[in-house]
Design a protein around this motif. Structure first.
Motif: not given
Ligand code: DC
Length: 240
Positions: A38-58
């Motif tokens: 099956l294809t694995y999708v780590d959905t928490g990683a996407l929330y983490r990615g959005v968080t990282l983006l907002s942190q980087r942009e202060k």
């Protein structure tokens, strides 16, 4: 884009794995994806990615509407994709072509992600990506609301939990094994805070779907868990 595991032939099913943080959901979901093709999708990683983006942009204060609007604009342009560059071809998260897999696992991101994930427009953004991934079926997804909100008709729903102290110890061991610095009490506090935020937020709170099978892995090895799912798959779909 996401990773397709072709090892065992693809099934036309969706497996939803929800549960508390640090219960080993992604390790288990990966093992299932390999076992059943099956294809694995780590959905928490996407929330983490959005968080990282907002942190980087202060954009740390997302209660401020100006910041939230700015983040939304960034998300409209952002490209999140899972590419098979991890060990054993596991999918790793990329943001605009940059591998962010390691950075999204930092304690800084972990401390902010639950708050970001509680914002309805962020959830809408991630859900729309997940629905696209799931449309092709043959997926196993882990998260907090996959069996309750994203795919309420999933063919198999699993709700994972373990004692908070055991989860904190596992997380502590993981960080130390990678040569990092960790404080057990700080990690335990973070695990407990995340449970509280995940379970008590207004938008898509973490809860067990009535038809989800409970898996408490406090005293189970990864092998035990694989045996556990094999038994269930065998009962539902026969031997293959
Ligand atoms: O599974 P994880 O620890 O990587 O998830 C990170 C955060 O994202 C966690 O605080 C809960 C949130 N999350 C969510 O709200 N819904 C999901 N489907 C997946 C994760």
């Amino acid at each position: 884009m996401f990773v397709v595991c072709t090892k065992m032939g693809k099934r036309d099913i969706i497996i939803a794995i929800d549960g508390h943080s640090s219960t080993g959901k992604s390790t288990f979901a990966r093992a299932i994806s390999i076992r059943y093709g099956l294809t694995y999708v780590d959905t928490g990683a996407l929330y983490r990615g959005v968080t990282l983006l907002s942190q980087r942009e202060k954009l740390n204060d997302l209660k401020d509407n100006k910041n939230l609007t700015k983040l939304q604009e960034l998300l409209e342009k952002a490209v999140f994709e899972f590419l098979p560059t991890g060990p054993n071809g596991y999918g790793q998260l990329y943001l605009n072509g940059e591998n962010i897999e390691e950075e999204i696992r930092s304690i800084e991101v972990a401390q902010m992600v639950s708050k970001v994930a509680s914002i309805p427009i962020i959830r809408e953004f991630v859900d729309s990506l997940l629905k696209k991934y799931g449309a092709k079926r043959g997926v196993v997804m882990d998260g907090r609301d996959i069996g309750t909100v994203v795919f309420p008709n999933a063919n198999l729903k699993i709700f994972m939990t373990a004692k908070p102290e055991i989860r904190a110890q596992r997380r502590f061991n993981e960080i130390i094994a990678k040569g990092g610095n960790a404080n057990y009490q700080e990690i335990l506090k973070n695990v407990q805070e995340r449970d509280y935020l995940d379970e008590n937020r207004e938008s898509a709170p973490l809860k067990r779907a009535p038809d989800a099978i409970l898996l408490d892995n406090s005293y189970m090895t990864q092998k035990d868990q694989l045996r556990w799912i094999e038994k269930i798959v065998m009962e539902r779909w026969g031997s293959k």
